[in-house]
Design an enzyme around this catalytic site. Structure first.
Site, mmCIF file in Angstrom:
data_model
loop_
_atom_site.group_PDB
_atom_site.id
_atom_site.type_symbol
_atom_site.label_atom_id
_atom_site.label_comp_id
_atom_site.label_asym_id
_atom_site.label_seq_id
_atom_site.Cartn_x
_atom_site.Cartn_y
_atom_site.Cartn_z
ATOM 1 N N ARG A 197 6.673 22.514 -0.337
ATOM 2 C CA ARG A 197 7.109 22.015 -1.637
ATOM 3 C C ARG A 197 8.043 23.038 -2.292
ATOM 4 N NH1 ARG A 197 3.437 22.392 -4.806
ATOM 5 N NH2 ARG A 197 1.704 22.932 -3.439
ATOM 6 N N TYR B 236 10.195 16.804 3.372
ATOM 7 C CA TYR B 236 8.874 17.420 3.504
ATOM 8 C C TYR B 236 7.812 16.727 2.630
ATOM 9 C CZ TYR B 236 4.861 20.241 2.780
ATOM 10 O OH TYR B 236 3.554 20.614 2.672
ATOM 11 N N LYS C 220 1.739 13.809 -4.297
ATOM 12 C CA LYS C 220 1.735 14.660 -5.490
ATOM 13 C C LYS C 220 2.536 14.024 -6.630
ATOM 14 C CE LYS C 220 -1.009 17.276 -3.476
ATOM 15 N NZ LYS C 220 -0.996 18.490 -2.748
ATOM 16 N N HIS D 261 -6.357 17.249 -8.813
ATOM 17 C CA HIS D 261 -6.095 17.804 -7.480
ATOM 18 C C HIS D 261 -7.431 18.232 -6.872
ATOM 19 C CE1 HIS D 261 -3.655 20.978 -4.998
ATOM 20 N NE2 HIS D 261 -3.778 19.843 -4.345
ATOM 21 N N SER E 244 -3.412 24.326 -3.308
ATOM 22 C CA SER E 244 -3.011 23.935 -1.958
ATOM 23 C C SER E 244 -3.314 25.065 -0.969
ATOM 24 C CB SER E 244 -1.505 23.660 -1.915
ATOM 25 O OG SER E 244 -1.175 22.644 -2.822
ATOM 26 N N ASP F 105 -8.009 15.701 -1.189
ATOM 27 C CA ASP F 105 -6.904 16.291 -1.961
ATOM 28 C C ASP F 105 -6.802 15.782 -3.396
ATOM 29 O OD1 ASP F 105 -4.677 18.084 -2.020
ATOM 30 O OD2 ASP F 105 -3.301 16.410 -1.809
ATOM 31 N N ASN G 109 2.651 26.540 7.114
ATOM 32 C CA ASN G 109 2.389 25.303 6.370
ATOM 33 C C ASN G 109 2.607 24.067 7.253
ATOM 34 O OD1 ASN G 109 1.678 23.880 3.963
ATOM 35 N ND2 ASN G 109 3.839 23.388 3.613
ATOM 36 N N ARG H 250 1.599 20.819 9.383
ATOM 37 C CA ARG H 250 0.673 19.812 8.858
ATOM 38 C C ARG H 250 0.317 18.749 9.885
ATOM 39 N NH1 ARG H 250 -1.134 20.284 3.257
ATOM 40 N NH2 ARG H 250 -0.070 22.148 2.584
ATOM 41 N N ASN I 35 -20.711 27.380 3.292
ATOM 42 C CA ASN I 35 -20.498 27.022 1.881
ATOM 43 C C ASN I 35 -21.539 26.008 1.394
ATOM 44 O OD1 ASN I 35 -18.336 28.734 1.684
ATOM 45 N ND2 ASN I 35 -16.799 27.159 2.096
HETATM 46 O O1 SAT Z 1 3.067 19.123 0.399
HETATM 47 S S1 SAT Z 1 1.870 18.571 -0.225
HETATM 48 O O2 SAT Z 1 1.976 18.724 -1.672
HETATM 49 O O3 SAT Z 1 1.720 17.190 0.126
HETATM 50 C C1 SAT Z 1 0.515 19.418 0.317
HETATM 51 C C2 SAT Z 1 0.123 20.475 -0.638
HETATM 52 O O4 SAT Z 1 0.928 21.364 -0.927
HETATM 53 O O5 SAT Z 1 -1.004 20.407 -1.143
HETATM 54 MN MN MN Z 2 -2.986 19.411 -2.302
#
Ligand code: SAT
Ligand code: MN
Length: 586
Positions: free
Chosen positions: A69, A197, A206, A226, A248, A275, A365, A367, A494
């Site tokens: 992001r 992205y 988001k 979030h 994140s 998320d 990062n 995914r 946890n």
């Molecule tokens: O790139 S995303 O915002 O979808 C994933 C994250 O940063 O939490």
């Molecule tokens: Mn997130």
């Protein structure tokens, strides 16, 4: 299928602006997925992985400058700058539209425009919301198909209404110099150009489900957060639900899919979401949560059978892998994978890689995009149109010092204050330096669609409307000892902390009242079968007076930034904490 006249008109206008060669209306069918996948493969946007070992899985490489992001290119475009607040980038709607429309003009020449209707939230739920995304990226269409209920289901939900979020996206030329992610909350609209992205381009996530939805939530009396959502089933067979806000790349997906340690017999964790949570007050005065998404867009590195076996089982099929490393047998690899890399690995940028290389094979990062329904721990309630009732809310951040493993707030207002003062070390999920401390209230810093201080006011107002609000806790899995190593084992263990949280919700669980809140007694957290000495537990739970006096000063500066938007309840909590900390003795 009825499609509202205003939706049709809007799409006509955008067709004239973007000038695509052709327009495809997506219906969400499997035949359509197969066709678009085939086209994406032919164009080199996707590569099929080994269909023996990873059936239905595909590989995608982003442009190297488009892998996270870009918060500095993300704008909240409200008429009044104050409504965006000091933590958001702001442009006036007029300026933004003028500037960005120029970039959209002709941006889809030589490309296909896809019209992607999507539903956020379970089918048939009155809490669900519809968006329509226009995009010129097949990768985006295929990701949206996993992450949302995409296709005719969305038009059906909408009926003849035109109450949907208008989402316009184009890859543009992918240059960060011509990249803008603009939100127009007052018009329920999003314009994103120049990035393919995740968070910049999958506009249901988001952009809609947090930035636009948080704005709508304040207007309509609910909350968009979030947060992961999970159910904890105890040995008696009862399930209690909690939500947790973490920035994140701080382990939300791992926590949502937690596998209990062998010693804790009879416990089970159910995944509802990893998320985003949309929260509403039920007729019973409790808070109820739905997961608006239909898939997981999870961080890959560090995922293994040890850290997250449920994720490993989820991503074995029908998954899109982005920016991981590729092996010669067309399987994928990443740092922290179960297996050694083996020879012949190609890194996320397409270059040969070996364990001696100085760079990472998979981008930090990188995914996976995978359907939630494939997760072995998916909750039987995850698509319940009413959502699930929430007993506790967790606020977690990445903090090496100061913050204890766990503590409980005194009440909702104090809990809101704990969320408002969160800070965390930055991660690779956003462009910029990693490991820098910054304020990240409620893990919403990059995602709140209006003035953050007004958002705290909304939290307090929601609390006043509930007769049985969830209890609020702060957690920190990341505290380190003198040797710089994590003190707490994390992952499955946890659950030991979650167990104490549930005990507290039931009026049990041993706790010590400290200036910052209720901290568990040294033996209150079940350590059976865990090799964690008393001294480590003491360090994990320590509340250091000098550190907290410093923290209180930092909070004052933080709140001053928001001027008179800060609600009185937040200042009250700040002053009360300052008094308690100063008057406390070691
Ligand atoms: O790139 S995303 O915002 O979808 C994933 C994250 O940063 O939490
Ligand atoms: Mn997130």
């Amino acid at each position: 299928m009825t499609i509202s006249e205003s939706a049709k008109r809007w799409i006509q206008e955008l067709t004239a602006l973007c000038q695509p060669d052709d327009v495809t209306w997506c219906d969400g069918s499997e035949a359509e997925r197969d066709r678009i996948t085939k086209e994406a493969v032919e164009r080199g946007e996707l590569m099929p992985l080994s269909q023996d070992k990873l059936p239905g899985c595909y590989y995608h490489r982003s442009h190297p400058t488009d892998v996270a992001r870009t918060e500095h290119l993300t704008f909240i475009c409200t008429k009044d700058k104050e409504d965006a607040g000091p933590t958001n980038n702001w442009m006036s709607p007029g300026d933004a539209r003028e500037k960005v429309a120029k970039l959209f003009k002709g941006s889809m020449r030589g490309r296909t425009m896809f019209v992607v209707p999507f539903l956020m939230g379970p089918v048939g739920s009155r809490f669900s919301k519809v968006g329509v995304q226009i995009t010129d990226s097949r990768y985006v269409v295929l990701n949206m198909r996993i992450m949302t209920r995409m296709g005719n289901a969305a038009w059906e939900h909408l009926g003849s209404s035109d109450d949907f979020t208008r989402c316009l996206h184009s890859l543009g030329d992918l240059s960060p110099d011509r990249r803008y992610i603009c939100h127009f909350p007052e018009d329920n609209e999003i314009w994103s150009i120049g990035s393919g992205y995740g968070g910049n381009a999958l506009l249901g996530k988001k952009c809609l489900a947090l930035r636009i939805a948080s704005f709508l939530g304040r207007k309509e009396g609910w909350m968009a957060e979030h947060m992961l959502i999970l159910g904890i089933q105890n040995p008696e067979g009862e399930t209690h639900y909690i939500t947790g806000a973490f920035p994140s790349a701080c382990g939300k997906t791992n926590l949502a899919m937690l596998v209990p340690p062998a010693m804790l017999k009879g416990w089970k964790v159910w995944t509802v979401g990893d998320d985003i949570a949309w929260l509403r007050i039920g007729d019973d005065g409790r808070l109820w949560a739905i997961n608006p998404e239909a898939g997981f867009f999870g961080v890959v590195p560090g995922t293994s059978s040890k850290t997250n076996p449920n994720a490993m089982a989820t991503i074995g099929r029908n998954t899109i892998y982005t920016n991981v490393a590729l092996r010669p047998d067309k399987t994928v690899w990443w740092e922290g994978h179960d297996e050694p890399p083996g020879p012949g690995v190609i890194d996320w940028q397409g270059k040969p890689w070996s364990p001696e290389s100085s760079e990472k094979a998979a981008h930090p990062n990188s995914r996976f995009t995978a359907p939630a329904s494939q997760c072995p721990s998916i909750s039987p309630e995850w698509e319940n149109p009413q959502g699930v009732p929430i007993s506790a809310i967790l606020f977690g951040a990445r903090r090496q010092r100061v913050m204890p493993l766990i503590y409980q707030s005194f009440n909702w207002q104090h809990g809101t204050f704990l969320g408002a003062t969160m800070s965390s070390e930055t991660t690779a999920a956003a462009v910029g330096k990693v490991g820098v401390m910054r304020r990240d209230p409620m893990a919403m810093l990059p995602f709140c669609g209006y003035n953050m201080a007004d958002y705290w006011g909304h939290w307090l107002a929601m609390g006043r409307r509930m007769t049985s609000p969830p209890k609020i806790f702060r957690v920190n899995w990341f505290r380190t000892g003198e040797n710089g190593k994590f003190l707490w084992p994390g992952f499955g263990d946890n659950l030991r902390v979650l167990k104490w949280i549930l005990e507290r919700c039931q009026g049990r669980g041993e706790a010590v009242e400290t200036p910052i809140g209720y901290v568990p007694g040294k033996n209150a957290i079940d350590r059976a079968g865990l090799d964690l000495p008393d001294s480590a537990m003491e360090q994990l739970l320590k509340v250091d007076r000098a550190e907290w006096i410093e923290a209180v000063h930092g909070q004052h500066e933080w709140f001053e930034k928001f001027g008179d938007h800060v609600p009185p309840g937040i200042w009250e909590e700040h002053e009360a904490l300052a008094r308690r900390v100063v008057s406390s003795h070691e």
